[in-house]
Design a protein around this motif. Structure first.
Motif, PDB file in Angstrom:
ATOM      1  N   LEU A  67      39.448   9.485  62.002  1.00  0.00           N
ATOM      2  CA  LEU A  67      38.600  10.328  61.773  1.00  0.00           C
ATOM      3  C   LEU A  67      39.298  11.537  60.981  1.00  0.00           C
ATOM      4  O   LEU A  67      39.206  12.140  59.991  1.00  0.00           O
ATOM      5  N   GLU A  68      40.513  11.894  61.917  1.00  0.00           N
ATOM      6  CA  GLU A  68      41.437  12.850  61.539  1.00  0.00           C
ATOM      7  C   GLU A  68      42.327  12.545  60.103  1.00  0.00           C
ATOM      8  O   GLU A  68      42.406  13.577  59.353  1.00  0.00           O
ATOM      9  N   LEU A  69      42.449  11.311  59.966  1.00  0.00           N
ATOM     10  CA  LEU A  69      42.973  10.749  58.508  1.00  0.00           C
ATOM     11  C   LEU A  69      42.058  10.924  57.298  1.00  0.00           C
ATOM     12  O   LEU A  69      42.379  10.585  56.368  1.00  0.00           O
ATOM     13  N   GLY A  70      40.771  11.087  57.941  1.00  0.00           N
ATOM     14  CA  GLY A  70      39.611  10.894  56.823  1.00  0.00           C
ATOM     15  C   GLY A  70      39.143   9.757  56.220  1.00  0.00           C
ATOM     16  O   GLY A  70      38.448   9.579  55.340  1.00  0.00           O
ATOM     17  N   LYS A 129      34.605   5.579  57.133  1.00  0.00           N
ATOM     18  CA  LYS A 129      34.075   4.241  57.233  1.00  0.00           C
ATOM     19  C   LYS A 129      34.870   3.426  58.394  1.00  0.00           C
ATOM     20  O   LYS A 129      34.116   2.791  59.222  1.00  0.00           O
ATOM     21  N   ALA A 130      36.210   3.601  58.368  1.00  0.00           N
ATOM     22  CA  ALA A 130      36.905   2.733  59.284  1.00  0.00           C
ATOM     23  C   ALA A 130      36.523   3.238  60.638  1.00  0.00           C
ATOM     24  O   ALA A 130      36.507   2.813  61.693  1.00  0.00           O
ATOM     25  N   ALA A 131      36.530   4.950  60.861  1.00  0.00           N
ATOM     26  CA  ALA A 131      36.376   5.272  62.108  1.00  0.00           C
ATOM     27  C   ALA A 131      34.969   4.960  62.718  1.00  0.00           C
ATOM     28  O   ALA A 131      34.862   4.656  63.897  1.00  0.00           O
ATOM     29  N   ILE A 181      29.405  11.893  63.867  1.00  0.00           N
ATOM     30  CA  ILE A 181      30.467  12.811  62.811  1.00  0.00           C
ATOM     31  C   ILE A 181      30.705  12.025  61.652  1.00  0.00           C
ATOM     32  O   ILE A 181      30.614  12.315  60.399  1.00  0.00           O
ATOM     33  N   ALA A 182      31.165  10.453  62.048  1.00  0.00           N
ATOM     34  CA  ALA A 182      31.349   9.643  61.058  1.00  0.00           C
ATOM     35  C   ALA A 182      30.107   9.206  60.193  1.00  0.00           C
ATOM     36  O   ALA A 182      30.185   9.292  58.988  1.00  0.00           O
ATOM     37  N   PHE A 183      29.066   9.105  60.884  1.00  0.00           N
ATOM     38  CA  PHE A 183      27.859   8.985  60.047  1.00  0.00           C
ATOM     39  C   PHE A 183      27.524   9.961  58.833  1.00  0.00           C
ATOM     40  O   PHE A 183      27.397   9.799  57.965  1.00  0.00           O
ATOM     41  N   TRP A 184      27.512  11.236  59.436  1.00  0.00           N
ATOM     42  CA  TRP A 184      27.349  12.681  58.814  1.00  0.00           C
ATOM     43  C   TRP A 184      28.440  12.442  57.465  1.00  0.00           C
ATOM     44  O   TRP A 184      28.026  12.916  56.401  1.00  0.00           O
TER      45      TRP A 184
END
Length: 284
Positions: free
Chosen positions: A181-184, A187-189, A212-215
């Motif tokens: 998530l921090e790396l942007g 999808k992988a997150a 957060i990832a869904f959003w």
């Protein structure tokens, strides 16, 4: 109420297994042998009585002779009592008692980390991994160090190694999701969070992080559902209602947002600060 397995499976696309409760060990120990003294030291440590723990572990060494495990235990007691120099001394003695043992390197690494000696801390962990290269926990600790020092790509490699070694540990998947998530890599997150949820479906925090990832992936409906599942798991956390209000307003669902606003009114200052940090992660 708790969300049903059907709700969780519907959102994340898998079958949710049942939960498993590990038995709790208990017993009285007299301290008549080295083993009993060590066990009594562990009991004192768990109760927060560090002085007694130190006494018992020292007695265990007197009763049973020099042993790497007992040096480690005594070092841990010293460390818990915030006596880092004494703890470090015991960890070094553990290394001498058992050459190439990985555990003392990990313990020394953690002391260096708390002292801000980041490079030394990483070096000690890498020594531990040379001795035990397939240790998922050591890889996890290395990922933490790299992440805290800003080397997220190296942190990702380390946590990926931990997941490969122990794919059934929910926390490793969660931590990989945090780094991604921090790396942007949203999808992988999300894939990492999904794996974590599958392994630990009762952890409300995982659903919040997945939201957060869904959003970020442009899936507001799924993000809102994920936060609702988190709030169902722990309805006492009023901050979840604040998150729901935030997302619903951003998704132009103003009437629903107004309903959540009432429930979010009980948030304290800590909740409000946390909500502010989360809003930045959501990008709202």
């Amino acid at each position: 109420m708790n969300p049903s397995y059907r709700q969780i499976a519907e959102l994340f696309g898998f079958e949710v297994p049942g939960t498993k409760i590990e038995p709790t060990l208990a017993g009285k120990i007299t301290g008549e042998t080295a083993e009993e003294s060590a066990a009594l030291g562990g009991q004192s440590l768990s109760e927060g009585d560090y002085d007694k723990a130190i006494q018992h572990f020292r007695r265990a060494l007197e009763q049973g002779g020099e042993d790497a495990g007992r040096f480690l235990a005594l070092g841990g007691a010293y460390e818990s009592a915030e006596m880092a120099p004494q703890a470090l001394q015991q960890y070094l003695r553990a290394l001498q008692a058992k050459n190439n043992a990985p555990e003392p390197h990990l313990a020394i690494s953690q002391i260096y980390k708390r002292e801000g000696r980041w490079k030394d801390s990483i070096d000690e962990l890498e020594r531990a991994l040379k001795t035990d290269p397939n240790n998922a926990f050591f890889q996890m600790k290395l990922a933490e160090l790299f992440r805290e020092t800003g080397y997220r790509e190296q942190a990702l490699q380390a946590i990926q190694a931990a997941v490969a070694e122990n794919p059934t540990d929910s926390f490793y998947h969660f931590y990989m999701g945090e780094i991604l998530l921090e790396l942007g890599s949203n999808k992988a997150a999300l894939d990492a969070y999904r794996a974590a949820v599958e392994l630990s479906p009762g952890d409300d925090h995982l659903f919040l992080r997945a939201a957060i990832a869904f959003w970020r992936l442009g899936k507001p409906t799924e993000a809102i559902k994920s936060v609702r599942l988190a709030s169902d798991l722990d309805p006492e956390k009023s901050m979840y209602y604040g998150v729901l209000e935030l997302l619903l307003r951003a998704d132009s669902k103003l009437e629903e947002a107004a309903l959540e606003s009432k429930r979010a009114s009980s948030m304290d200052r800590y909740d409000q600060d946390q909500l502010g940090r989360l809003s930045k992660e959501f990008g709202i």
